[in-house]
Design a protein around this motif. Structure first.
Motif, PDB file in Angstrom:
ATOM      1  N   PHE A  96      69.501 -20.864  42.369  1.00  0.00           N
ATOM      2  CA  PHE A  96      69.587 -21.608  41.112  1.00  0.00           C
ATOM      3  C   PHE A  96      70.156 -20.655  40.057  1.00  0.00           C
ATOM      4  CE2 PHE A  96      66.278 -24.048  43.300  1.00  0.00           C
ATOM      5  CZ  PHE A  96      66.703 -25.351  43.041  1.00  0.00           C
ATOM      6  N   LYS A  97      71.004 -21.177  39.182  1.00  0.00           N
ATOM      7  CA  LYS A  97      71.662 -20.307  38.194  1.00  0.00           C
ATOM      8  C   LYS A  97      70.797 -20.121  36.940  1.00  0.00           C
ATOM      9  CE  LYS A  97      76.503 -20.877  39.559  1.00  0.00           C
ATOM     10  NZ  LYS A  97      76.248 -21.307  40.930  1.00  0.00           N
ATOM     11  N   VAL A  98      69.509 -19.954  37.185  1.00  0.00           N
ATOM     12  CA  VAL A  98      68.583 -19.762  36.070  1.00  0.00           C
ATOM     13  C   VAL A  98      67.442 -18.870  36.547  1.00  0.00           C
ATOM     14  CG1 VAL A  98      67.253 -21.855  36.604  1.00  0.00           C
ATOM     15  CG2 VAL A  98      67.302 -21.025  34.283  1.00  0.00           C
ATOM     16  N   GLU A  99      66.999 -17.979  35.662  1.00  0.00           N
ATOM     17  CA  GLU A  99      65.842 -17.137  35.965  1.00  0.00           C
ATOM     18  C   GLU A  99      64.638 -17.739  35.254  1.00  0.00           C
ATOM     19  OE1 GLU A  99      66.912 -13.240  34.536  1.00  0.00           O
ATOM     20  OE2 GLU A  99      67.987 -12.748  36.382  1.00  0.00           O
ATOM     21  N   MET A 100      63.536 -17.867  35.979  1.00  0.00           N
ATOM     22  CA  MET A 100      62.321 -18.430  35.391  1.00  0.00           C
ATOM     23  C   MET A 100      61.468 -17.287  34.839  1.00  0.00           C
ATOM     24  SD  MET A 100      62.796 -21.643  35.686  1.00  0.00           S
ATOM     25  CE  MET A 100      61.214 -22.452  35.411  1.00  0.00           C
ATOM     26  N   VAL A 101      61.572 -17.084  33.533  1.00  0.00           N
ATOM     27  CA  VAL A 101      60.822 -16.019  32.865  1.00  0.00           C
ATOM     28  C   VAL A 101      59.510 -16.619  32.355  1.00  0.00           C
ATOM     29  CG1 VAL A 101      60.850 -14.314  30.988  1.00  0.00           C
ATOM     30  CG2 VAL A 101      63.000 -14.950  32.138  1.00  0.00           C
ATOM     31  N   ILE A 102      58.410 -15.953  32.634  1.00  0.00           N
ATOM     32  CA  ILE A 102      57.112 -16.433  32.132  1.00  0.00           C
ATOM     33  C   ILE A 102      56.396 -15.284  31.429  1.00  0.00           C
ATOM     34  CG2 ILE A 102      56.031 -16.110  34.432  1.00  0.00           C
ATOM     35  CD1 ILE A 102      54.202 -18.563  33.660  1.00  0.00           C
ATOM     36  N   ARG A 103      55.818 -15.602  30.274  1.00  0.00           N
ATOM     37  CA  ARG A 103      55.223 -14.571  29.415  1.00  0.00           C
ATOM     38  C   ARG A 103      53.771 -14.921  29.105  1.00  0.00           C
ATOM     39  NH1 ARG A 103      59.614 -11.827  27.284  1.00  0.00           N
ATOM     40  NH2 ARG A 103      61.605 -12.900  27.591  1.00  0.00           N
ATOM     41  N   GLY A 104      52.870 -14.010  29.438  1.00  0.00           N
ATOM     42  CA  GLY A 104      51.465 -14.186  29.080  1.00  0.00           C
ATOM     43  C   GLY A 104      51.139 -13.534  27.749  1.00  0.00           C
ATOM     44  N   TYR A 105      51.992 -12.593  27.348  1.00  0.00           N
ATOM     45  CA  TYR A 105      51.769 -11.805  26.124  1.00  0.00           C
ATOM     46  C   TYR A 105      53.070 -11.709  25.344  1.00  0.00           C
ATOM     47  CZ  TYR A 105      47.408 -10.381  28.368  1.00  0.00           C
ATOM     48  OH  TYR A 105      46.179 -10.383  28.964  1.00  0.00           O
TER      49      TYR A 105
END
Length: 316
Positions: A96-105
């Motif tokens: 997929f041409k997207v990075e799934m960035v997830i942020r807890g802080y």
């Protein structure tokens, strides 16, 4: 540094093509499987540094493969074998041409945006009154478009991803679900090691039969930021910087040497002594993240070692 692997030019049997990313080089074998070589290249601010970091590729590859095994009950992944310390082999996937960035802080890029007065990141609101490294009320997903080598990844909202047809809505809902599940498990693993998983990114692809799987790396110091849990609250109360386990230390060194990947800026000189300290920090990262002692691979001739191990694997 001759004991590093910066570039590869293998010719494996059945090889169809090779893709060279910022750090990894991916060989397509018979349109069936991918051989992914983690090099010792160091990328920061989307720029590849001129010198390699000893053992970095091995460290990234081994953390990623351990973490894939530790999450495969939650999310399917592309991995089938690790024939060499620097190599992962898996199913051919269309990324997929997207990075799934997830942020807890609120750290790193999010904190820099917040300081600049922004309260929305990728279409997601960030609460007022936060300070750097504070925990978000709940983790936020802030995707980025995948840039080609030499270009910068760009923030993008879920709305824009769907509007531009980068990912279908049905697939995107799965990516979000997988991202949250992986981050939850990653946070639990980190907590068991006395660490906090601050933020991370995941990449996904589709196998030939249309199955969405996790690809590339997971919970490595290149794709993730960790804090030491011990003393986190006290440092926040005193507005002191957090003790980090990530390649942020390299970014901070570059910033202090007037480099942020901007036009007209030159990568500062990295002495062999500095390179050695970066290598030691990566080993420290490995041992803290995995809870295991790092065993250095034979680096007398890395190219030959990788080639022999991959050929042996493909033959069998």
């Amino acid at each position: 540094m001759s004991n590093t692997i910066i570039d590869t030019n293998f010719k494996f049997p059945g090889q169809k093509s090779v893709y060279k990313g910022k750090v990894r080089e991916v060989y397509n074998i018979n349109d069936e499987q991918l051989v992914m070589v983690a090099t010792d290249r160091l990328s920061a601010f989307d720029v590849v540094m001129p010198k390699g970091i000893p053992y970095k590729g091995q460290i990234l590859n081994q953390i990623a493969t351990k973490m894939m095994k530790a999450t495969e009950d939650l999310v399917p992944n592309w991995l089938t074998a690790t024939p060499d310390p620097n190599v992962a082999v898996g199913h051919l996937c269309e990324p997929f041409k997207v990075e799934m960035v997830i942020r807890g802080y609120m750290s790193g890029h999010a904190a820099r945006e917040y300081k600049a007065g922004k309260r929305m990141l990728c279409g997601v609101p960030m609460p007022e009154g936060m300070k750097e490294n504070d925990k978000f009320p709940k983790p936020i997903i802030t995707p980025a478009t995948k840039a080609e080598m030499g270009n910068h990844d760009e923030d993008i909202s879920r709305e824009n991803i769907l509007k531009r047809g980068i990912v279908s809505e049905a697939d995107y809902l799965i990516l979000e679900d997988y991202t949250r599940k992986l981050f939850q498990r990653g946070s639990e693993i980190a907590a068991s090691r006395g660490l906090i998983l601050v933020d991370t990114k995941y990449e996904f692809g589709k196998t030939k039969d249309g199955k969405i799987v996790l690809i590339d790396e997971i919970h490595t110091p290149d794709s993730s930021r960790y804090f030491y849990a011990d003393g986190y609250e006290e440092r926040q109360d005193k507005a002191e910087p957090q003790k980090q386990l990530s390649k942020e230390f390299v970014r901070q060194w570059l910033i202090s040497n007037n480099f942020q990947g901007l036009e007209g800026q030159t990568v500062p000189f990295m002495s062999d002594e500095y390179i050695e300290t970066v290598s030691e920090r990566y080993i420290e990262l490995y041992e803290n993240i995995t809870g295991e002692t790092f065993v250095k691979g034979d680096v007398s001739n890395i190219q030959k070692r990788i080639e022999n191990n991959v050929l042996e694997y493909l033959k069998n």
